[in-house]
Design a protein around this motif. Structure first.
Motif, PDB file in Angstrom:
ATOM      1  N   PRO A  31     -48.707  -3.698 -45.840  1.00 20.38           N
ATOM      2  CA  PRO A  31     -47.889  -4.907 -45.701  1.00 20.38           C
ATOM      3  C   PRO A  31     -46.911  -5.077 -46.855  1.00 20.38           C
ATOM      4  O   PRO A  31     -47.241  -4.785 -48.001  1.00 20.38           O
ATOM      5  CB  PRO A  31     -48.928  -6.031 -45.692  1.00 20.38           C
ATOM      6  CG  PRO A  31     -50.176  -5.443 -46.252  1.00 20.38           C
ATOM      7  CD  PRO A  31     -50.137  -3.983 -46.003  1.00 20.38           C
ATOM      8  N   ARG A  32     -45.707  -5.539 -46.512  1.00 22.61           N
ATOM      9  CA  ARG A  32     -44.737  -5.927 -47.540  1.00 22.61           C
ATOM     10  C   ARG A  32     -44.771  -7.433 -47.651  1.00 22.61           C
ATOM     11  O   ARG A  32     -44.799  -8.140 -46.661  1.00 22.61           O
ATOM     12  CB  ARG A  32     -43.322  -5.474 -47.146  1.00 22.61           C
ATOM     13  CG  ARG A  32     -43.111  -3.992 -47.267  1.00 22.61           C
ATOM     14  CD  ARG A  32     -41.741  -3.595 -46.734  1.00 22.61           C
ATOM     15  NE  ARG A  32     -40.648  -4.144 -47.535  1.00 22.61           N
ATOM     16  CZ  ARG A  32     -39.359  -4.007 -47.206  1.00 22.61           C
ATOM     17  NH1 ARG A  32     -39.024  -3.379 -46.102  1.00 22.61           N
ATOM     18  NH2 ARG A  32     -38.419  -4.514 -47.984  1.00 22.61           N
ATOM     19  N   ARG A  33     -44.737  -7.910 -48.893  1.00 19.97           N
ATOM     20  CA  ARG A  33     -44.838  -9.344 -49.154  1.00 19.97           C
ATOM     21  C   ARG A  33     -43.448  -9.952 -49.210  1.00 19.97           C
ATOM     22  O   ARG A  33     -42.524  -9.333 -49.757  1.00 19.97           O
ATOM     23  CB  ARG A  33     -45.555  -9.527 -50.507  1.00 19.97           C
ATOM     24  CG  ARG A  33     -45.995 -10.932 -50.815  1.00 19.97           C
ATOM     25  CD  ARG A  33     -47.297 -11.256 -50.113  1.00 19.97           C
ATOM     26  NE  ARG A  33     -47.831 -12.537 -50.562  1.00 19.97           N
ATOM     27  CZ  ARG A  33     -47.539 -13.703 -49.985  1.00 19.97           C
ATOM     28  NH1 ARG A  33     -46.736 -13.769 -48.950  1.00 19.97           N
ATOM     29  NH2 ARG A  33     -48.080 -14.811 -50.448  1.00 19.97           N
ATOM     30  N   ASP A  34     -43.288 -11.168 -48.643  1.00 17.13           N
ATOM     31  CA  ASP A  34     -42.042 -11.944 -48.759  1.00 17.13           C
ATOM     32  C   ASP A  34     -40.796 -11.137 -48.416  1.00 17.13           C
ATOM     33  O   ASP A  34     -40.039 -10.710 -49.276  1.00 17.13           O
ATOM     34  CB  ASP A  34     -41.904 -12.527 -50.180  1.00 17.13           C
ATOM     35  CG  ASP A  34     -42.647 -13.843 -50.289  1.00 17.13           C
ATOM     36  OD1 ASP A  34     -42.526 -14.663 -49.350  1.00 17.13           O
ATOM     37  OD2 ASP A  34     -43.361 -14.022 -51.277  1.00 17.13           O
ATOM     38  N   VAL A  35     -40.630 -10.960 -47.140  1.00 21.60           N
ATOM     39  CA  VAL A  35     -39.534 -10.142 -46.633  1.00 21.60           C
ATOM     40  C   VAL A  35     -38.646 -10.994 -45.729  1.00 21.60           C
ATOM     41  O   VAL A  35     -39.151 -11.817 -44.958  1.00 21.60           O
ATOM     42  CB  VAL A  35     -40.110  -8.945 -45.842  1.00 21.60           C
ATOM     43  CG1 VAL A  35     -39.032  -8.234 -45.039  1.00 21.60           C
ATOM     44  CG2 VAL A  35     -40.789  -7.965 -46.794  1.00 21.60           C
ATOM     45  N   ILE A  36     -37.351 -10.804 -45.829  1.00 21.15           N
ATOM     46  CA  ILE A  36     -36.442 -11.474 -44.894  1.00 21.15           C
ATOM     47  C   ILE A  36     -35.983 -10.451 -43.857  1.00 21.15           C
ATOM     48  O   ILE A  36     -35.578  -9.335 -44.193  1.00 21.15           O
ATOM     49  CB  ILE A  36     -35.241 -12.111 -45.625  1.00 21.15           C
ATOM     50  CG1 ILE A  36     -35.749 -13.287 -46.466  1.00 21.15           C
ATOM     51  CG2 ILE A  36     -34.195 -12.599 -44.621  1.00 21.15           C
ATOM     52  CD1 ILE A  36     -34.716 -13.968 -47.316  1.00 21.15           C
ATOM     53  N   LEU A  37     -36.118 -10.869 -42.606  1.00 21.20           N
ATOM     54  CA  LEU A  37     -35.759 -10.015 -41.479  1.00 21.20           C
ATOM     55  C   LEU A  37     -34.647 -10.747 -40.732  1.00 21.20           C
ATOM     56  O   LEU A  37     -34.796 -11.922 -40.406  1.00 21.20           O
ATOM     57  CB  LEU A  37     -37.015  -9.849 -40.625  1.00 21.20           C
ATOM     58  CG  LEU A  37     -37.047  -8.973 -39.397  1.00 21.20           C
ATOM     59  CD1 LEU A  37     -38.474  -8.446 -39.221  1.00 21.20           C
ATOM     60  CD2 LEU A  37     -36.669  -9.761 -38.166  1.00 21.20           C
ATOM     61  N   THR A  38     -33.532 -10.063 -40.508  1.00 19.84           N
ATOM     62  CA  THR A  38     -32.438 -10.732 -39.789  1.00 19.84           C
ATOM     63  C   THR A  38     -32.289 -10.134 -38.394  1.00 19.84           C
ATOM     64  O   THR A  38     -32.632  -8.970 -38.156  1.00 19.84           O
ATOM     65  CB  THR A  38     -31.087 -10.612 -40.530  1.00 19.84           C
ATOM     66  OG1 THR A  38     -30.637  -9.261 -40.444  1.00 19.84           O
ATOM     67  CG2 THR A  38     -31.212 -11.038 -41.987  1.00 19.84           C
ATOM     68  N   VAL A  39     -31.762 -10.973 -37.496  1.00 14.08           N
ATOM     69  CA  VAL A  39     -31.620 -10.593 -36.098  1.00 14.08           C
ATOM     70  C   VAL A  39     -30.200 -10.906 -35.642  1.00 14.08           C
ATOM     71  O   VAL A  39     -29.683 -11.989 -35.934  1.00 14.08           O
ATOM     72  CB  VAL A  39     -32.621 -11.394 -35.230  1.00 14.08           C
ATOM     73  CG1 VAL A  39     -32.329 -11.205 -33.751  1.00 14.08           C
ATOM     74  CG2 VAL A  39     -34.052 -10.987 -35.538  1.00 14.08           C
ATOM     75  N   ALA A  40     -29.585  -9.950 -34.966  1.00 14.57           N
ATOM     76  CA  ALA A  40     -28.264 -10.205 -34.378  1.00 14.57           C
ATOM     77  C   ALA A  40     -28.135  -9.378 -33.106  1.00 14.57           C
ATOM     78  O   ALA A  40     -28.497  -8.196 -33.098  1.00 14.57           O
ATOM     79  CB  ALA A  40     -27.161  -9.822 -35.367  1.00 14.57           C
ATOM     80  N   GLY A  41     -27.652 -10.038 -32.062  1.00 13.41           N
ATOM     81  CA  GLY A  41     -27.450  -9.316 -30.795  1.00 13.41           C
ATOM     82  C   GLY A  41     -28.716  -8.688 -30.262  1.00 13.41           C
ATOM     83  O   GLY A  41     -28.677  -7.628 -29.650  1.00 13.41           O
ATOM     84  N   GLY A  42     -29.855  -9.341 -30.497  1.00 13.49           N
ATOM     85  CA  GLY A  42     -31.116  -8.851 -29.952  1.00 13.49           C
ATOM     86  C   GLY A  42     -31.721  -7.707 -30.745  1.00 13.49           C
ATOM     87  O   GLY A  42     -32.753  -7.173 -30.359  1.00 13.49           O
ATOM     88  N   ARG A  43     -31.069  -7.337 -31.839  1.00 11.41           N
ATOM     89  CA  ARG A  43     -31.592  -6.237 -32.655  1.00 11.41           C
ATOM     90  C   ARG A  43     -31.851  -6.696 -34.078  1.00 11.41           C
ATOM     91  O   ARG A  43     -31.300  -7.710 -34.511  1.00 11.41           O
ATOM     92  CB  ARG A  43     -30.608  -5.058 -32.666  1.00 11.41           C
ATOM     93  CG  ARG A  43     -30.470  -4.459 -31.297  1.00 11.41           C
ATOM     94  CD  ARG A  43     -29.794  -3.113 -31.273  1.00 11.41           C
ATOM     95  NE  ARG A  43     -29.909  -2.593 -29.904  1.00 11.41           N
ATOM     96  CZ  ARG A  43     -30.874  -1.784 -29.494  1.00 11.41           C
ATOM     97  NH1 ARG A  43     -31.797  -1.360 -30.333  1.00 11.41           N
ATOM     98  NH2 ARG A  43     -30.949  -1.377 -28.235  1.00 11.41           N
TER      99      ARG A  43
END
Ligand SMILES: [Zn+2]
Length: 409
Positions: A31-43
């Motif tokens: 596991p990676r701690r404190d991660v930001i994941l962004t989403v655009a156009g369903g990806r």
């Protein structure tokens, strides 16, 4: 469950961002701690450490959640509930046609609630799961993937009547498979019996001649269909591997040589160890059958440990519908058994998400990385709590949008 408003803030035309407390990306890494994941156009757009700052984004606050790819249950029987009561199980073999599809729909919802977004059905004698598959969008959400094998093949007079049918009198298995026009997603062959709870390790005989099995697998492959083979014991598993099957289902007592072959060939193994945990729950403690189920469970966990050492490809299937194996709920049981066999949490998630996705030919790979479909689930709490928190998943996202079905999943 009540839907948390935080889960519903992304819109199809607007990029979204999620501040994940923990991310298990499906690659097998921890596991990676404190991660930001962004989403655009369903990806998925980007995946980066929250330490870098939000880059002007206003991420949803998922700091209390573990985010991971959707799970795949590679072996279920949707026509059965998994209840253990023998009278009820007999009734389920001839279900009420008015009610059965409602029951199967409810079972799909149980899978979804636990973050399982795809299942592979191993067959039923009425081809009911295959019929349900045709009701996508009506009986189950568009986002859910159901792969169905219709009626499994078994030899007349041998184990498997509840799950399928036999080749006609005098017909080879290969001809039966070649001539079947059933619109199925894959072929299921029952190539051995089941394990005795009383006589530990008693070999089960092959159901089909090895050459016929090989020709049957070739016939399926010519039709573009993968083949899942129910096989327990050294001979049946060796025959199935030599035949070129795509996955070995169960594989109890396969032995070292077959395990080495599985690893070398890249064949997928679906151990269904939790079937024995389900059996155990339903049996009287201390009875010979319960002791047998316990030994079988321990045996399969030991085989799993060996599979990990050898680098064999394992996908996760629960055999949901078997006695004591409840749809959806059984996934966490199976995953916890993999942990018990020595798999790290990241490795378990890879097996349950990525290996399952490949086996089912899903367009998504399951690994949460930039450019991949934004399909993920969120479980409450840290990864250490995952086998418990999967019981009530917080959110299921498909192509960047929350999956909502009925009264919310
Ligand atoms: Zn099965």
């Amino acid at each position: 469950m009540t839907t948390d408003r935080r889960l519903l803030q992304t819109a199809p035309d607007r990029p979204g961002a999620f501040h994940c407390g923990w991310l298990l990306d499906g690659s097998g890494a921890g596991p990676r701690r404190d991660v930001i994941l962004t989403v655009a156009g369903g990806r998925i757009g980007a995946v980066f450490s929250a330490d870098e700052g939000p880059h002007g984004l206003k991420p949803l606050d998922w700091r209390d959640f573990t985010v991971l790819p959707p799970l795949v249950d590679a072996h279920v029987h949707l026509f059965l509930s998994g209840r253990s009561d023998p009278a009820l199980r007999r009734m389920q073999l001839s279900p009420d046609p008015e009610e059965i599809f409602d029951h199967m729909t409810a079972r799909v919802q149980r899978h979804l609630r636990r973050g399982v977004l795809a299942v592979r059905d191993g067959g039923d004698h009425g081809a009911l799961a295959l019929a349900l598959r045709g009701c996508r969008g009506q009986r189950y959400p568009d986002e859910f993937v159901l792969r169905a094998s219709g009626r499994a093949w078994h030899r007349s007079g041998r184990y498997g009547g509840a799950f399928g049918r036999s080749p006609a009198e005098g017909q080879s298995l290969a001809d039966a498979v070649a001539e079947d026009g059933g619109g199925i997603d894959q072929v299921k062959i029952i190539a051995s019996g089941i394990n005795s709870l009383i006589d530990f390790g008693r070999p089960t005989r092959p159901q089909f001649d090895a050459a016929d099995l090989k020709a049957a697998v070739a016939a399926a492959h010519r039709r573009g269909l993968r083949v899942m083979v129910h096989a327990n014991g050294e001979r049946p598993v060796a025959d199935a591997l030599a035949a070129g099957c795509d996955s070995i289902e169960h594989g109890f007592f396969m032995g070292e040589a077959n395990m080495v072959q599985i690893a070398a060939r890249g064949t997928v193994w679906v151990p269904t160890a939790g079937t024995m945990a389900g059996c155990l729950d339903a049996l009287e403690p201390g009875s010979p059958a319960a002791d047998g189920a316990r030994r079988l469970l321990d045996h399969q966990v030991a085989q799993l440990a060996r599979a990990r050492e050898l680098g064999a490809t394992v996908a996760v299937g629960t055999d949901g519908g078997s006695p004591g194996v409840r749809h959806g709920r059984a996934m966490a049981v199976e995953l916890a058994l993999m942990s018990a066999a020595g798999y790290r949490t990241g490795e378990v998630v890879r097996c349950a998400a990525v290996h399952g996705a490949r086996l089912l030919d899903l367009e998504r790979t399951g690994v949460l990385q930039p450019g991949a479909p934004a399909d993920f689930i969120a479980a409450a709490g840290p990864p250490e709590a995952l086998w418990g928190s999967l019981e009530q998943i917080q959110a299921v996202y498909r192509k960047g949008l929350p999956v909502v079905w009925g009264e919310g999943i």
